[in-house]
Design a protein around this motif. Structure first.
Motif, PDB file in Angstrom:
ATOM      1  N   GLU A  31      51.827  45.360  41.720  1.00 27.32           N
ATOM      2  CA  GLU A  31      50.853  45.297  42.761  1.00 27.32           C
ATOM      3  C   GLU A  31      49.912  46.283  42.606  1.00 27.32           C
ATOM      4  O   GLU A  31      48.964  45.962  43.298  1.00 27.32           O
ATOM      5  CB  GLU A  31      51.694  46.001  44.030  1.00 27.32           C
ATOM      6  CG  GLU A  31      52.887  44.893  44.415  1.00 27.32           C
ATOM      7  CD  GLU A  31      53.744  45.496  45.403  1.00 27.32           C
ATOM      8  OE1 GLU A  31      53.677  46.761  46.082  1.00 27.32           O
ATOM      9  OE2 GLU A  31      54.612  44.963  45.952  1.00 27.32           O
ATOM     10  N   VAL A  33      46.540  47.022  41.479  1.00 26.17           N
ATOM     11  CA  VAL A  33      45.043  46.306  41.414  1.00 26.17           C
ATOM     12  C   VAL A  33      44.332  46.905  40.403  1.00 26.17           C
ATOM     13  O   VAL A  33      43.950  48.221  40.861  1.00 26.17           O
ATOM     14  CB  VAL A  33      44.375  45.728  42.593  1.00 26.17           C
ATOM     15  CG1 VAL A  33      43.298  44.990  42.324  1.00 26.17           C
ATOM     16  CG2 VAL A  33      45.277  44.923  43.741  1.00 26.17           C
ATOM     17  N   ARG A 139      42.741  39.097  42.622  1.00 28.52           N
ATOM     18  CA  ARG A 139      43.750  40.129  42.334  1.00 28.52           C
ATOM     19  C   ARG A 139      43.859  40.173  40.667  1.00 28.52           C
ATOM     20  O   ARG A 139      44.051  39.085  40.219  1.00 28.52           O
ATOM     21  CB  ARG A 139      44.701  40.273  43.154  1.00 28.52           C
ATOM     22  CG  ARG A 139      44.783  40.449  44.372  1.00 28.52           C
ATOM     23  CD  ARG A 139      46.125  40.335  45.232  1.00 28.52           C
ATOM     24  NE  ARG A 139      47.169  41.164  44.348  1.00 28.52           N
ATOM     25  CZ  ARG A 139      48.422  41.057  44.181  1.00 28.52           C
ATOM     26  NH1 ARG A 139      49.024  39.888  44.612  1.00 28.52           N
ATOM     27  NH2 ARG A 139      48.970  42.045  43.724  1.00 28.52           N
TER      28      ARG A 139
END
Length: 184
Positions: A31, A33, A139
């Protein structure tokens, strides 16, 4: 469930044995970034390498990476299944039935998720640790991976393999081994 979540679930099935830490830390690392850096731009502290060969050795199969001028070789011992997957991809030969890496290639093709690059970041307790840089829309994130899985995907997705200069210093060999300038 989003395309990214489906993709990450497939990656967990492939790389969980290569992950360091718990599933929770793995989830957190996927997760995170990071700032997008095009794969053709060399990251600071990394050397671009390519797959030179997959060799059978007395201690098991090894994939041999080389810097582009072929001055440094980096052998990484891998399992027989991973050696087969890398060798097939290196020689552009299909297997009768899809291997795990083939399934991931299909996921890359069928979703908007792209593999940007592969990095071999460090050696930890005698084990090489790699990272996939993946993009889903805006992302960009990193996924912990085994080097063998990362290398197989890099070959099929035609992305750069970057190796930390620290890893090269620790495990790299001069290509002038036994009077030869290259591995045959």
């Amino acid at each position: 469930m989003t395309k990214t979540n489906l993709f990450v679930l497939a990656m967990v099935g492939l790389t969980m044995t290569g992950c360091t830490g718990s599933l929770q830390s793995f989830k957190a690392s996927t997760e995170e970034v990071v700032q997008h850096q095009p794969p053709e731009v060399m990251p600071n502290g990394f050397v671009e390498m390519r797959v030179l060969a997959v060799l059978d050795t007395d201690t098991g199969p090894a994939v041999v990476l080389s810097d582009l001028p072929e001055r440094v070789l980096l052998p990484i011992w891998i399992g027989p299944s991973e050696a087969l997957a890398i060798s097939l991809r290196l020689h552009d030969q299909p297997f009768q039935r899809p291997l795990t890496h083939d399934l991931l290639d299909t996921m890359f093709r069928e979703t908007e998720v792209d593999l940007l690059s592969v990095r071999i970041d460090r050696v930890q307790g005698g084990t090489f640790v790699a990272t996939l840089q993946v993009q889903d829309g805006d992302r960009v994130f990193l996924i912990d991976s085994r080097p063998s899985d990362s290398i197989a995907l890099a070959l099929s997705q035609t992305v750069s393999i970057w190796v930390s200069e620290t890893v090269v210093d620790i495990a790299g060999l001069s290509s002038r081994v036994r009077g030869r300038s290259r591995i045959p």
